[in-house]
Design an enzyme around this catalytic site. Structure first.
Site, PDB file in Angstrom:
ATOM      1  CG  ASN A   8      -0.170  -0.111   2.511  1.00 57.39           C
ATOM      2  OD1 ASN A   8       0.592   0.788   2.854  1.00 57.39           O
ATOM      3  ND2 ASN A   8      -0.326  -1.226   3.227  1.00 57.39           N
ATOM      4  CE  LYS A  55       9.414 -11.270 -14.506  1.00 53.78           C
ATOM      5  NZ  LYS A  55      10.156 -10.619 -15.572  1.00 53.78           N
ATOM      6  CG  ASP A  96      -5.468  -7.779  13.617  1.00 55.11           C
ATOM      7  OD1 ASP A  96      -4.668  -7.047  14.228  1.00 55.11           O
ATOM      8  OD2 ASP A  96      -6.585  -7.391  13.236  1.00 55.11           O
ATOM      9  CB  ILE A  97       0.504  -7.073  14.332  1.00 58.87           C
ATOM     10  CG1 ILE A  97       1.094  -7.759  13.091  1.00 58.87           C
ATOM     11  CG2 ILE A  97       1.583  -6.793  15.372  1.00 58.87           C
ATOM     12  CD1 ILE A  97       1.989  -6.879  12.243  1.00 58.87           C
ATOM     13  CE  LYS A 145      -8.243  -5.221  15.207  1.00 62.99           C
ATOM     14  NZ  LYS A 145      -7.233  -4.773  14.242  1.00 62.99           N
TER      15      LYS A 145
HETATM   16  O1  PMT Z   1       2.607   6.123   6.672  1.00 64.55           O
HETATM   17  P1  PMT Z   1       1.938   7.415   6.216  1.00 64.55           P
HETATM   18  O2  PMT Z   1       2.112   7.652   4.738  1.00 64.55           O
HETATM   19  O3  PMT Z   1       2.346   8.574   7.055  1.00 64.55           O
HETATM   20  O4  PMT Z   1       0.356   7.234   6.412  1.00 64.55           O
HETATM   21  C1  PMT Z   1      -0.144   7.087   7.705  1.00 64.55           C
HETATM   22  C2  PMT Z   1      -1.225   6.000   7.791  1.00 64.55           C
HETATM   23  C3  PMT Z   1      -2.429   6.404   6.973  1.00 64.55           C
HETATM   24  C4  PMT Z   1      -0.669   4.665   7.274  1.00 64.55           C
HETATM   25  C5  PMT Z   1      -1.558   5.847   9.319  1.00 64.55           C
HETATM   26  O5  PMT Z   1      -1.979   7.086   9.829  1.00 64.55           O
HETATM   27  C6  PMT Z   1      -2.643   4.807   9.551  1.00 64.55           C
HETATM   28  O6  PMT Z   1      -3.816   5.058   9.496  1.00 64.55           O
HETATM   29  N1  PMT Z   1      -2.197   3.554   9.853  1.00 64.55           N
HETATM   30  C7  PMT Z   1      -3.072   2.378   9.993  1.00 64.55           C
HETATM   31  C8  PMT Z   1      -3.479   1.921   8.631  1.00 64.55           C
HETATM   32  C9  PMT Z   1      -4.309   0.663   8.700  1.00 64.55           C
HETATM   33  O7  PMT Z   1      -3.832  -0.363   8.324  1.00 64.55           O
HETATM   34  O8  PMT Z   1      -5.476   0.791   9.241  1.00 64.55           O
HETATM   35  P2  PMT Z   1      -6.520  -0.448   9.408  1.00 64.55           P
HETATM   36  O9  PMT Z   1      -7.788   0.248   9.720  1.00 64.55           O
HETATM   37  O10 PMT Z   1      -6.497  -1.338   8.215  1.00 64.55           O
HETATM   38  O11 PMT Z   1      -5.938  -1.263  10.648  1.00 64.55           O
HETATM   39  C10 PMT Z   1      -6.358  -1.039  11.973  1.00 64.55           C
HETATM   40  C11 PMT Z   1      -5.234  -1.240  12.957  1.00 64.55           C
HETATM   41  O12 PMT Z   1      -4.831  -2.610  12.988  1.00 64.55           O
HETATM   42  C12 PMT Z   1      -3.992  -0.433  12.666  1.00 64.55           C
HETATM   43  O13 PMT Z   1      -3.483   0.029  13.891  1.00 64.55           O
HETATM   44  C13 PMT Z   1      -3.040  -1.456  12.041  1.00 64.55           C
HETATM   45  O14 PMT Z   1      -1.668  -1.132  12.320  1.00 64.55           O
HETATM   46  C14 PMT Z   1      -3.450  -2.733  12.746  1.00 64.55           C
HETATM   47  N2  PMT Z   1      -3.255  -3.955  11.944  1.00 64.55           N
HETATM   48  C15 PMT Z   1      -3.968  -4.146  10.792  1.00 64.55           C
HETATM   49  C16 PMT Z   1      -3.823  -5.322  10.090  1.00 64.55           C
HETATM   50  C17 PMT Z   1      -2.926  -6.313  10.568  1.00 64.55           C
HETATM   51  N3  PMT Z   1      -2.757  -7.458   9.904  1.00 64.55           N
HETATM   52  N4  PMT Z   1      -2.246  -6.110  11.705  1.00 64.55           N
HETATM   53  C18 PMT Z   1      -2.380  -4.942  12.403  1.00 64.55           C
HETATM   54  O15 PMT Z   1      -1.736  -4.764  13.442  1.00 64.55           O
END
Ligand code: PMT
Length: 419
Positions: free
Chosen positions: A210, A289, A306-307, A341
């Site tokens: 992403n 590849k 999901d960390i 969570k």
């Molecule tokens: O890095 P930048 O360009 O500065 O942009 C910042 C940002 C938009 C990336 C940041 O501000 C942000 O929103 N980060 C979280 C993005 C995200 O993955 O959101 P989510 O709604 O999909 O996930 C929710 C939470 O679960 C997040 O805290 C994520 O870190 C965590 N997660 C998600 C999936 C996963 N497999 N493991 C996780 O820990």
């Protein structure tokens, strides 16, 4: 002086014989690791040429409020947002008076008015002007508004008089300025932060990912370090330098990020999940590849671990801050994440086409946040990511301390006030 590393310092230079000392100030700020941009008033240009400051700062000098060319490159609002702190040195008696009045009739006064970041002024003027009740009242007013007054020093002045009014020496100004960034509220605590994207291999040369740049997570890591924390930053692939005084662990995939985080949660007092972890990965990644000889290619995907949820499951009492990146219904999804969570806090930001002001948020230098916790919420208006991080860390500290006090007294946290 390490607090100044990677900071954006906007230096305002006003009309005073001490303007020549400001060139040394720029040199020292850069030696301390700060990035410096200089705004000069017309008065300052009577004493020192803009070329001098351009040479020492390595950046064009900003002079005019209504200069279409300059505004197109970095206008007054961008300058105000770019800065982590504004330092006016030397600050003339006239400039102090105009600052008190909230004038916006030249570039420097307008940037000061348009910015919410810490402001420091180092006055320099004739002793009688400094002693004048009008200047004394202006200085008091500025201090009451939270402006940091550095100096002036006593001594022999350029005009031959002796008394208070000399601009403080650049080394002393630097020392006081750096104090602005040292809060100490997280001293003795360890903060574990994830940042950036993850990459999920499709084959040895292609991946799913992403647009996360890591800027938001790195800004939080810096702000936490400034507040005195030991910071462990688990970072996906980004092209950002490592902020001073923190431990950075580089990972590529969600699986690697999961392992790196899980190995370190025991040490953490606070976990902040800023990373944009890929939610899905290819079920298998061939070692060769993939050839492009088929008209269609179907990729089978599976969920990544999901960390954040795993950390919370393993350590229910660890203070966990999640981020929510949403293209619509931000508050709704953020509250849902908080509950599902069982997090202590969720920081929500709009992303993609919905995030007009922040140009999608991913990769941009600015952000706008809505912060939720059980029983409360607050909005942090559009600002630079570094500035937002410095607003967010005190909020996290305050919630963390509320939780710690409640745990110590065995009481349940009862929210009486919605922010
Ligand atoms: O890095 P930048 O360009 O500065 O942009 C910042 C940002 C938009 C990336 C940041 O501000 C942000 O929103 N980060 C979280 C993005 C995200 O993955 O959101 P989510 O709604 O999909 O996930 C929710 C939470 O679960 C997040 O805290 C994520 O870190 C965590 N997660 C998600 C999936 C996963 N497999 N493991 C996780 O820990």
């Amino acid at each position: 002086m390490t607090q100044l590393a990677n900071k954006h310092i906007l230096l305002g230079v006003t009309g005073s014989i001490a303007a020549y000392k400001a060139a040394d100030l720029v040199r020292r700020l850069r030696e301390a690791g700060a990035e410096v941009r200089v705004v000069m008033t017309d008065g300052a240009c009577e004493f020192v040429t803009p070329m001098t400051f351009q040479a020492v700062s390595g950046q064009p000098v900003h002079r005019h409020l209504l200069d279409a060319g300059a505004e197109a490159a970095m206008g007054h609002i961008e300058l105000a947002r770019w800065a982590d702190a504004i330092l006016v040195a030397p600050a003339s008696a006239n400039f102090l008076a105009r600052l008190v009045q909230g004038r916006a009739d030249d570039l420097l006064s307008t940037v000061c008015l348009a910015s919410a970041v810490p402001l420091a002024v180092a006055p320099a003027m004739n002793a009688a002007m400094w002693a004048n009740p009008a200047t004394a009242e202006n200085a008091r007013n500025l201090q009451k508004r939270g402006v940091l007054l550095i100096g002036p020093d006593r001594g022999e002045q350029a005009c031959g008089e002796v008394g208070a009014g000399r601009m403080s020496e650049p080394a002393a100004i630097l020392a006081q300025l750096s104090e602005l960034f040292a809060t100490g509220s997280l001293t003795g605590k360890t903060v574990l932060i994830t940042a950036g994207p993850t990459r999920e291999a499709i084959d040895p040369v292609r991946y799913l990912s992403n647009h996360s740049s890591g800027k938001m997570g790195y800004a939080l890591a810096e702000a936490a370090a400034e507040a005195g924390a030991r910071v462990i930053l688990v970072s996906g692939p980004v092209s950002l330098p490592t902020p001073a005084h923190l431990e950075r662990i580089d990972v590529v995939s969600a699986e690697q990020m999961y392992t790196a985080v899980m190995e370190r949660t025991e040490q953490a007092d606070i976990f902040i999940a800023t990373a944009a972890v890929a939610d899905y990965r290819p079920t298998r990644a061939p070692t060769e590849k993939i050839k492009k000889d088929q008209a269609h290619l179907n990729l089978a995907l599976e969920k990544t671990p999901d960390i954040l949820a795993s950390v919370k499951q393993r350590h229910p009492r660890l203070f966990c801050v999640g981020f929510a990146a949403e293209t619509a219904d931000l508050a709704h999804y953020a509250r849902a994440k908080l509950q599902e969570k069982r997090l202590e806090m969720v920081v929500a930001n709009p992303v993609g086409p919905a995030a007009v002001e922040t140009r999608g948020t991913f990769g941009s230098d600015t952000n706008a946040l809505q912060v939720f916790w059980p029983g409360g919420e607050i909005e942090l208006a559009l600002a630079g990511k570094a500035q937002l991080a410095r607003q967010l860390i005190p909020l996290i500290v305050s919630r963390y301390e509320t939780g710690s006090r409640a745990a110590a007294s065995g009481a349940n946290v009862v929210e009486l006030k919605k922010n």
